[in-house]
Structures are given as C-alpha cells and as structure tokens.
Scaffold this active site. Structure first.
Site, PDB file in Angstrom:
ATOM      1  N   ASP A   1       0.933  -1.410  -0.034  1.00  0.00           N
ATOM      2  CA  ASP A   1       0.058  -0.079   0.025  1.00  0.00           C
ATOM      3  C   ASP A   1       0.844   1.204   0.074  1.00  0.00           C
ATOM      4  OD1 ASP A   1      -3.109   0.550   0.973  1.00  0.00           O
ATOM      5  OD2 ASP A   1      -1.852   2.121   1.127  1.00  0.00           O
ATOM      6  N   ILE A   2       0.601   2.301  -0.824  1.00  0.00           N
ATOM      7  CA  ILE A   2       1.385   3.614  -1.036  1.00  0.00           C
ATOM      8  C   ILE A   2       1.271   4.212   0.452  1.00  0.00           C
ATOM      9  CG2 ILE A   2      -0.435   5.071  -1.701  1.00  0.00           C
ATOM     10  CD1 ILE A   2       1.448   5.594  -4.184  1.00  0.00           C
TER      11      ILE A   2
ATOM     12  N   ASN B   1     -13.099  -3.003   2.420  1.00  0.00           N
ATOM     13  CA  ASN B   1     -13.815  -2.073   2.603  1.00  0.00           C
ATOM     14  C   ASN B   1     -14.860  -2.204   1.163  1.00  0.00           C
ATOM     15  OD1 ASN B   1     -12.676  -0.706   4.735  1.00  0.00           O
ATOM     16  ND2 ASN B   1     -11.270   0.119   3.667  1.00  0.00           N
TER      17      ASN B   1
ATOM     18  N   GLU C   1     -12.278   3.457  -1.538  1.00  0.00           N
ATOM     19  CA  GLU C   1     -11.961   4.392  -2.086  1.00  0.00           C
ATOM     20  C   GLU C   1     -11.731   4.100  -3.587  1.00  0.00           C
ATOM     21  OE1 GLU C   1     -10.829   8.106   0.520  1.00  0.00           O
ATOM     22  OE2 GLU C   1      -8.932   6.796   0.232  1.00  0.00           O
ATOM     23  N   VAL C   2     -11.312   2.715  -3.611  1.00  0.00           N
ATOM     24  CA  VAL C   2     -10.669   2.438  -5.226  1.00  0.00           C
ATOM     25  C   VAL C   2     -11.786   1.411  -5.505  1.00  0.00           C
ATOM     26  CG1 VAL C   2      -8.962   1.243  -6.384  1.00  0.00           C
ATOM     27  CG2 VAL C   2      -8.321   2.782  -4.750  1.00  0.00           C
TER      28      VAL C   2
ATOM     29  N   HIS D   1     -10.180  -5.171  -3.310  1.00  0.00           N
ATOM     30  CA  HIS D   1      -9.019  -5.315  -2.780  1.00  0.00           C
ATOM     31  C   HIS D   1      -9.004  -5.733  -1.193  1.00  0.00           C
ATOM     32  CE1 HIS D   1     -10.025  -1.093  -2.592  1.00  0.00           C
ATOM     33  NE2 HIS D   1      -9.409  -0.976  -1.454  1.00  0.00           N
TER      34      HIS D   1
ATOM     35  N   HIS E   1      -7.044  -5.713   2.302  1.00  0.00           N
ATOM     36  CA  HIS E   1      -5.912  -5.178   2.812  1.00  0.00           C
ATOM     37  C   HIS E   1      -5.368  -6.301   3.816  1.00  0.00           C
ATOM     38  CE1 HIS E   1      -6.678  -0.552   2.075  1.00  0.00           C
ATOM     39  NE2 HIS E   1      -7.823  -1.221   2.008  1.00  0.00           N
TER      40      HIS E   1
HETATM   41  P1  AMP Z   1      -9.832   1.687   0.411  1.00  0.00           P
HETATM   42  O1  AMP Z   1     -10.235   3.002   0.940  1.00  0.00           O
HETATM   43  O2  AMP Z   1     -10.086   0.182   1.170  1.00  0.00           O
HETATM   44  O3  AMP Z   1     -10.540   1.684  -1.245  1.00  0.00           O
HETATM   45  O4  AMP Z   1      -8.177   1.709   0.035  1.00  0.00           O
HETATM   46  C1  AMP Z   1      -7.423   2.060  -0.777  1.00  0.00           C
HETATM   47  C2  AMP Z   1      -6.223   2.050  -0.626  1.00  0.00           C
HETATM   48  O5  AMP Z   1      -5.420   1.965  -1.795  1.00  0.00           O
HETATM   49  C3  AMP Z   1      -5.629   2.808   0.406  1.00  0.00           C
HETATM   50  O6  AMP Z   1      -5.001   2.331   1.510  1.00  0.00           O
HETATM   51  C4  AMP Z   1      -4.458   3.609  -0.508  1.00  0.00           C
HETATM   52  O7  AMP Z   1      -3.245   4.035   0.353  1.00  0.00           O
HETATM   53  C5  AMP Z   1      -3.982   2.604  -1.480  1.00  0.00           C
HETATM   54  N1  AMP Z   1      -3.667   3.015  -2.538  1.00  0.00           N
HETATM   55  C6  AMP Z   1      -4.012   3.845  -3.494  1.00  0.00           C
HETATM   56  N2  AMP Z   1      -3.191   4.254  -4.585  1.00  0.00           N
HETATM   57  C7  AMP Z   1      -2.313   3.280  -4.505  1.00  0.00           C
HETATM   58  C8  AMP Z   1      -1.232   2.949  -5.317  1.00  0.00           C
HETATM   59  N3  AMP Z   1      -0.913   3.832  -6.403  1.00  0.00           N
HETATM   60  N4  AMP Z   1      -0.396   2.017  -4.967  1.00  0.00           N
HETATM   61  C9  AMP Z   1      -0.772   1.321  -3.729  1.00  0.00           C
HETATM   62  N5  AMP Z   1      -1.725   1.639  -2.999  1.00  0.00           N
HETATM   63  C10 AMP Z   1      -2.390   2.694  -3.237  1.00  0.00           C
END
Ligand code: AMP
Length: 125
Positions: A39-40, A97, A105-106, A110, A112
């Site tokens: 994770d970034i 999530n 958010e994405v 995914h 975690h």
């Molecule tokens: P969520 O809130 O569960 O959708 O988590 C999205 C996660 O993606 C967050 O923990 C971000 O830090 C992570 N994230 C977003 N962009 C990137 C990226 N380019 N590389 C790695 N992790 C990312």
C-alpha cells in the site's frame, strides 16, 4: 471520497491501471489470479493489498460473478501472501472495505493485509 460499489466496474480505476502496468507498484506476489503489492500509504509495518486480476468492484460483486477457480485462486493467494510474510505466528488482519459506509476509495476489489504489530480492537469509533 468513498465510492458507490453498486456502479458497474470502471476499468480506468487506479488498480486496473496497475494491473495493466500503466502505473508502477511494489509487487510482493503475483500469480494467475492475483497481484499483491505494498500500500502506498501504509497503516501498519506491513500493509499489502491483494487484488484479483479480474475486474470486480467489491467482495459481493466478486462472489456473485467470479468463477469457482478464480475465487479459489484469489483466496489462496491472500493466504499465501500472509504465510510468506511470516504473519501466521504473530497474527494479522484482513480487511475489505465496500461502498459508502465501508469507505471504499478504489472501485476494484482489494483485501488489505495488515501485520507487524499488535493491531488493537477492530473498529475505530
Ligand atoms: P480503500 O479505502 O479500502 O479503497 O483503500 C484504498 C487503498 O489504496 C488505500 O489504503 C491507499 O493508500 C491505497 N492506494 C491508492 N493508490 C495506490 C497506489 N497507486 N499504490 C498502492 N496503494 C494505493
């Protein structure tokens, strides 16, 4: 901003771009079914994201539409990454999530994987 996980899959999301190699990532594991990368913005000493290679918005989208082999492959990949990271003994946390209340958010499924320290109670208030 959290996303609406009931919308159709959008292949312009950041994890789709990572899967296509358009955006770099720090890969820890990859196989036919899954990609795992750091994770970034890590929230624990070890914070890895495991994503399926197919286009699914959320856990319930994946469980409804993915094939049995794909589901098995993805679930096995998550376990493999946890074992390879040495987390079986000390323990770890998996989190997915979903949607607005889940603060996803994405819009690509995914999981975690957190580890490397005691993680405390499950939910922040
Ligand atoms: P969520 O809130 O569960 O959708 O988590 C999205 C996660 O993606 C967050 O923990 C971000 O830090 C992570 N994230 C977003 N962009 C990137 C990226 N380019 N590389 C790695 N992790 C990312």
């Amino acid at each position: 901003m959290p996303i609406d996980a009931t919308l159709p899959y959008d292949d312009q999301n950041i994890f789709a771009k990572i899967l296509r190699g358009e955006i770099p990532n720090k890969t820890v594991y990859e196989d036919e079914w899954a990609l795992a990368f750091h994770d970034i913005n890590p929230q624990a000493p070890l914070h890895v994201l495991v994503i399926p290679k197919g286009g699914y918005v959320s856990w319930d989208d994946f469980s409804a539409r993915a094939g049995a082999e794909e589901i098995a492959g993805f679930v096995r990949a998550v376990g493999h990454v946890a074992r390879e990271a040495g987390l079986t003994g000390p323990g770890y946390r998996l989190l997915t999530n979903v949607g607005l209340n889940g603060h996803q958010e994405v819009p690509h499924l995914h999981v975690h994987l957190f580890g490397g320290r005691p993680l405390g109670p499950m939910l922040a208030r």
